[in-house]
Design a protein around this motif. Structure first.
Motif, mmCIF file in Angstrom:
data_model
loop_
_atom_site.group_PDB
_atom_site.id
_atom_site.type_symbol
_atom_site.label_atom_id
_atom_site.label_comp_id
_atom_site.label_asym_id
_atom_site.label_seq_id
_atom_site.Cartn_x
_atom_site.Cartn_y
_atom_site.Cartn_z
ATOM 1 N N GLY A 45 19.595 10.048 59.731
ATOM 2 C CA GLY A 45 19.239 10.494 61.079
ATOM 3 C C GLY A 45 17.607 10.317 60.845
ATOM 4 O O GLY A 45 17.253 10.672 61.363
ATOM 5 N N GLY A 46 17.354 10.370 59.610
ATOM 6 C CA GLY A 46 15.699 11.365 59.402
ATOM 7 C C GLY A 46 15.278 10.262 58.834
ATOM 8 O O GLY A 46 15.370 8.705 59.437
ATOM 9 N N ARG A 47 13.453 10.129 59.317
ATOM 10 C CA ARG A 47 12.639 8.881 59.085
ATOM 11 C C ARG A 47 11.610 9.420 57.640
ATOM 12 O O ARG A 47 11.404 10.344 57.211
ATOM 13 C CB ARG A 47 11.926 9.495 60.099
ATOM 14 C CG ARG A 47 12.650 9.117 61.469
ATOM 15 C CD ARG A 47 11.931 9.479 62.821
ATOM 16 N NE ARG A 47 10.936 8.015 62.554
ATOM 17 C CZ ARG A 47 9.867 7.853 63.252
ATOM 18 N NH1 ARG A 47 9.976 9.371 64.631
ATOM 19 N NH2 ARG A 47 8.881 6.926 64.301
ATOM 20 N N LEU A 48 11.050 7.598 57.653
ATOM 21 C CA LEU A 48 11.159 8.386 56.013
ATOM 22 C C LEU A 48 9.245 6.909 55.867
ATOM 23 O O LEU A 48 10.070 5.993 56.350
ATOM 24 C CB LEU A 48 11.636 7.891 54.436
ATOM 25 C CG LEU A 48 10.785 7.393 53.035
ATOM 26 C CD1 LEU A 48 9.863 8.024 53.088
ATOM 27 C CD2 LEU A 48 11.311 6.724 51.749
ATOM 28 N N PHE A 49 8.133 7.802 55.649
ATOM 29 C CA PHE A 49 7.094 7.137 56.091
ATOM 30 C C PHE A 49 6.568 6.346 54.068
ATOM 31 O O PHE A 49 5.945 8.001 54.004
ATOM 32 C CB PHE A 49 5.940 7.195 56.760
ATOM 33 C CG PHE A 49 6.358 7.676 58.654
ATOM 34 C CD1 PHE A 49 6.622 6.889 59.780
ATOM 35 C CD2 PHE A 49 7.040 8.927 58.866
ATOM 36 C CE1 PHE A 49 6.796 7.272 60.400
ATOM 37 C CE2 PHE A 49 7.848 9.138 60.297
ATOM 38 C CZ PHE A 49 7.187 7.857 61.316
ATOM 39 N N CYS A 50 6.439 6.167 54.236
ATOM 40 C CA CYS A 50 5.780 5.031 53.218
ATOM 41 C C CYS A 50 4.554 5.182 52.727
ATOM 42 O O CYS A 50 3.706 3.686 53.573
ATOM 43 C CB CYS A 50 7.112 3.606 52.056
ATOM 44 S SG CYS A 50 8.444 4.337 51.868
ATOM 45 N N PHE A 51 3.310 5.126 52.474
ATOM 46 C CA PHE A 51 1.842 4.651 51.933
ATOM 47 C C PHE A 51 1.679 4.643 51.392
ATOM 48 O O PHE A 51 1.861 4.361 50.347
ATOM 49 C CB PHE A 51 1.099 6.284 52.682
ATOM 50 C CG PHE A 51 1.013 6.353 54.565
ATOM 51 C CD1 PHE A 51 0.053 6.377 54.600
ATOM 52 C CD2 PHE A 51 2.069 6.728 54.880
ATOM 53 C CE1 PHE A 51 -0.511 6.548 56.496
ATOM 54 C CE2 PHE A 51 1.971 7.557 55.691
ATOM 55 C CZ PHE A 51 0.701 7.888 57.048
ATOM 56 N N ASP A 52 0.301 3.101 51.178
ATOM 57 C CA ASP A 52 -0.183 2.742 49.932
ATOM 58 C C ASP A 52 -1.005 1.594 50.095
ATOM 59 O O ASP A 52 -0.619 1.456 51.394
ATOM 60 C CB ASP A 52 1.381 2.219 48.514
ATOM 61 C CG ASP A 52 0.243 1.937 47.480
ATOM 62 O OD1 ASP A 52 -0.780 1.320 47.195
ATOM 63 O OD2 ASP A 52 0.897 2.965 46.434
ATOM 64 N N GLN A 53 -2.143 2.248 49.865
ATOM 65 C CA GLN A 53 -3.384 1.197 50.251
ATOM 66 C C GLN A 53 -2.858 0.006 49.503
ATOM 67 O O GLN A 53 -4.062 -1.323 49.812
ATOM 68 C CB GLN A 53 -4.366 1.435 50.176
ATOM 69 C CG GLN A 53 -5.128 2.078 49.063
ATOM 70 C CD GLN A 53 -6.614 3.077 49.058
ATOM 71 O OE1 GLN A 53 -7.084 2.803 49.512
ATOM 72 N NE2 GLN A 53 -6.465 3.983 47.648
#
Length: 306
Positions: A45-53
């Motif tokens: 139920g949680g959220r994960l945001f994956c950043f990479d340029q």
């Protein structure tokens, strides 16, 4: 080339985040997705945001995280506040930064990060903007000396910079092997025999190309503001310049009253905004050092927002 990267201090950093199943988490440097995968496994139920340029990193992470539903963001993590606002996210329960260059970027000759292979001078993590070639061929001697001293802590910055300027007067410096040869020819012979003298110069130019320390400072500030009360920030650094910035920022967040010691009572009213989860940085254990030599310089610092 397949995107491969062995995540450093994986268990320690995931444990340090103290993940809540329904929380919001940000992996600022997704790379091949090793840390992201372990975070995703713990969410319900949680959220994960994956950043990479690095677009290649994002594509590799998408493959690795099949079966999960993170949000992939191809942007610099210094912009995380604005980026998450677009998804309606105002606070995060955990933020992870695994700084430095990935094994894939170092090992992929085409990226021009390594002094061990012959490749075009590039070193751009995003693949856009000013490259290492631009810096080596266009910066004045004084600027080259400045970045070699500041970002590489290079003792022979003056002679190396002079060597670069002299070489490019004949023809542009185009490749990593050309630059490596210039460096070797402009340090004492004893230095060449003791160890590879190129590391510090290549590090300095890479940091300048990607504005790594500036991005880190902005990312720390953005991440701390985004962090929810009780949320944690875990940061893995790989050299003293990064670690000093993280250490000083964490100290500032954790410092309360700044009144002179002889004041009988506090008049500044300043209170700590965070506390250190680990007072000393966590380093790799012997087993990880044997399996992954690149972990030897890694330091993990963890902070909890009050």
């Amino acid at each position: 080339m397949e995107f491969q990267h062995k995540s450093v201090l994986l268990n320690e950093s995931i444990e340090g985040l103290n993940i809540k199943a329904d929380g919001v988490y940000v992996d600022c440097t997704t790379g091949g997705g090793g840390h992201s995968l372990e975070i995703a496994k713990r969410l319900q139920g949680g959220r994960l945001f994956c950043f990479d340029q690095d677009r290649e990193a994002i594509e590799a992470a998408k493959m690795r995280l099949r079966g999960y539903s993170p949000v992939f963001v191809t942007r610099n993590f210094a912009e995380m506040g604005e980026a998450l606002a677009e998804y309606g996210v105002k606070a995060a329960d955990g933020i992870l930064m695994d700084l430095g260059v990935s094994s894939y970027q170092l090992d992929n000759r085409a990226r021009g990060f390594s002094y061990h292979d012959d490749a075009p001078l590039d070193m751009r993590m995003s693949g856009e903007g000013e490259s290492a070639r631009d810096i080596v061929n266009e910066y004045e001697s004084e600027e080259l000396i400045r970045i070699l001293r500041l970002y590489g802590e290079e003792k022979y910055a003056v002679s190396i910079a002079k060597g670069i300027v002299k070489a490019r007067e004949q023809a542009p410096v185009e490749t990593t092997s050309q630059l490596a040869e210039i460096i070797k020819n402009n340090v004492p012979a004893k230095v060449r025999k003791e160890k590879n003298p190129c590391r510090k110069t290549f590090q300095a130019i890479r940091i300048e190309v990607n504005r790594e320390l500036e991005v880190l400072e902005k990312g720390l500030a953005a991440g701390f503001e985004l962090l929810a009360n009780g949320g944690r920030m875990a940061i893995i650094t790989f050299h003293s310049l990064e670690d000093r910035i993280v250490k000083n920022a964490f100290r500032e967040y954790c410092t309360g009253c700044t009144c002179p010691p002889d004041f009988p009572v506090c008049v500044c009213g300043k209170k700590p905004r965070a506390m250190l989860v680990n007072k000393k940085p966590i380093t790799a254990e012997e087993k990880e050092l044997e399996e992954n030599p690149r972990s030897r310089s890694a330091k993990l610092r963890i902070l909890e927002k009050l």
